[in-house]
Design an enzyme around this catalytic site. Structure first.
Site, PDB file in Angstrom:
ATOM      1  CB  CYS A   1     -15.751  29.799  -8.079  1.00  0.00           C
ATOM      2  SG  CYS A   1     -15.063  29.663  -9.756  1.00  0.00           S
TER       3      CYS A   1
ATOM      4  CG  HIS B   1     -16.942  33.626 -10.096  1.00  0.00           C
ATOM      5  ND1 HIS B   1     -16.222  32.930  -9.150  1.00  0.00           N
ATOM      6  CD2 HIS B   1     -18.105  33.984  -9.480  1.00  0.00           C
ATOM      7  CE1 HIS B   1     -16.907  32.880  -8.022  1.00  0.00           C
ATOM      8  NE2 HIS B   1     -18.048  33.509  -8.190  1.00  0.00           N
TER       9      HIS B   1
END
Length: 461
Positions: free
Chosen positions: A92, A380
């Site tokens: 990510c 994330h």
């Protein structure tokens, strides 16, 4: 003889006392009886128990008063095109960093679409992380195996998660290529097994390097990296050193077609100094604001530098983010994405789920306490692209471009309330031109070095 008997009796009494003390902290039969009586088997309790037997907690905790989709209008939004998909990988951080640059390139050159090769930079990321680990093992080989630093290294030899420092160091060192120059492979999209093989070899080599003198260890490290390189080529492909790329306008007309190296491609189409043009700001109420923090080994490249973080109150973070969005510039953004995420609607809202009512209890920790107890942390990275401001300029909601594919969330994006932003946002990377002078001056401080095992700086995946 009598003295021995007395000593033995004293020791035995001490042992019994210690045992009694230990038992006082355990669950006795009497305590268990009292505890078990707290479950009365009321109609309400039975209804919850029956429902939980065949449904997920998240399904039952959905807040029926918050089912409607939120307003998707935003007063300010960065121009972006296309949604990327990291598939079953922990990249990510890389997708986010490349998406920030992609938005700039598409806007600057009025492209119909464009995507950088994540696989290309992933290749060098894993090679550099392997070198970082092996060199760190050489640097610490005089320390005992159970030393905290050595222990942390062996527990975390390599992974495909990371931070913005990886984006900046890798791109400035290796450049970028368009996706068609090095497309994804099965292994780049699904990294678990490749990671398992690399971790196994690196840990094996770590034991070998710890037993070698430095000169021999350095020579042996290069042989090990050659084997890592071969494994990466077999899994990800050969990274291009030169390629041809054609640029077309929105009408499909050819604008240019020529050969590039990865670095010349970056210089022509982006050309920013990623290592010096950006700062990362964080909101960590468990630490003092206005201070600069540095994390040991918080880098992807051994000869790179650990990233520096300026800790700011949430209001100052919002100020920087709003300034960037208003100027049509996306940002690297990281958060605790799993908290109160409604995947179907694509919203991050503390009102999405009512766990308290379902279980008849309260969850009272604030952001500071959640960080201190490992209950929350950045997990994330996504691309911050929009904010909705009211008439007074106060944020109502925010939006990020995610890397879970176009079918995920709301058109590939996640919309978060301002309350959720305050509670679960941790870091934003901002261009220095949007940062006020008083915050820039904070970077002149001697950074406070934090250990690599600090919970706030686990790799974002």
């Amino acid at each position: 003889m009598k003295r021995l008997i007395i000593c033995a009796a004293v020791l035995l009494a001490g042992a019994f006392a210690a045992n009694a003390q230990h038992n006082d902290g355990g669950i006795s039969a009497e305590m268990l009886e009292r505890i078990s009586q707290s479950y009365t088997g009321s109609a309400e309790q039975r209804a919850v128990k029956n429902a939980l037997a065949s449904n997920s907690i998240a399904t039952l905790a959905i807040n029926a008063d918050n089912l409607a989709m939120c307003d998707t209008h935003f007063s300010h939004r960065v121009k972006t095109k296309g949604i990327t998909d990291q598939k079953s990988s922990g990249r990510c951080w890389l997708f986010t960093g490349l998406n920030v640059l992609r938005a700039k390139m598409i806007e600057k050159y009025d492209l119909p679409a464009m995507e950088f090769s994540q696989n290309y930079n992933s290749f060098y990321d894993l090679l550099e992380k392997s070198n970082l680990f092996l060199q760190a093992i050489i640097d610490t080989r005089e320390l005992p195996l159970d030393d905290r630093k050595v222990d942390w290294l062996l527990k975390n030899p390599i992974g495909d998660g990371g931070q913005f420092t990886g984006v900046s160091n890798l791109i400035m060192k290796y450049g970028v290529v368009p996706k068609e120059a090095m497309p994804e492979t099965y292994q780049s999209n699904s990294t678990t097994q490749m990671g398992m093989i690399l971790k196994l070899k690196l840990r094996e080599w770590a034991l070998e390097l710890r037993g070698l003198k430095e000169t021999k260890a350095m020579k042996r490290k290069e042989e090990m990296l050659s084997e890592v390189y071969r494994i990466l080529v077999e899994c990800l492909g050969v990274p291009p050193t030169e390629f041809e790329w054609a640029r077309y306008d929105k009408q499909g007309n050819l604008v240019s077609k020529k050969s590039y190296t990865p670095k010349s491609f970056y210089e022509e189409y982006i050309g920013e100094d990623l290592e010096h043009n950006y700062i990362m700001v964080m909101n960590d109420p468990s630490r003092e604001y206005g201070k600069v923090y540095e994390i040991e080994y918080d880098r992807h490249v051994y000869d790179g530098e650990n990233w520096l973080y300026v800790n700011l109150p949430i209001e100052r973070v919002k100020e920087l983010a709003i300034a960037s969005i208003k100027d049509n510039t996306a940002m690297y953004f990281s958060c605790d994405v799993g908290k109160f995420l409604d995947r179907k609607k694509g919203t991050l809202d503390v009102a999405n789920f009512d766990y308290a009512s379902l279980f008849g209890t309260e969850f009272g920790m604030d952001k500071r306490e959640r960080i201190q107890t490992y209950a929350s942390g950045s997990s994330h990275a996504m691309t911050l692209i929009a904010v909705d401001l009211d008439e007074a300029g106060v944020p109502r909601k925010w939006m990020v471009e995610n890397s879970w594919g176009a079918a995920s969330g709301w058109q590939g994006n996640l919309i978060m309330t301002d309350e959720w932003f305050e509670e679960y946002m941790f870091r934003v990377v901002v261009e220095k031109k949007y940062v006020p002078e008083d915050i820039l001056k904070m970077l002149e401080q001697e950074p406070i070095l934090l250990p690599s095992w600090d919970p706030m700086f686990a790799p974002e995946e």
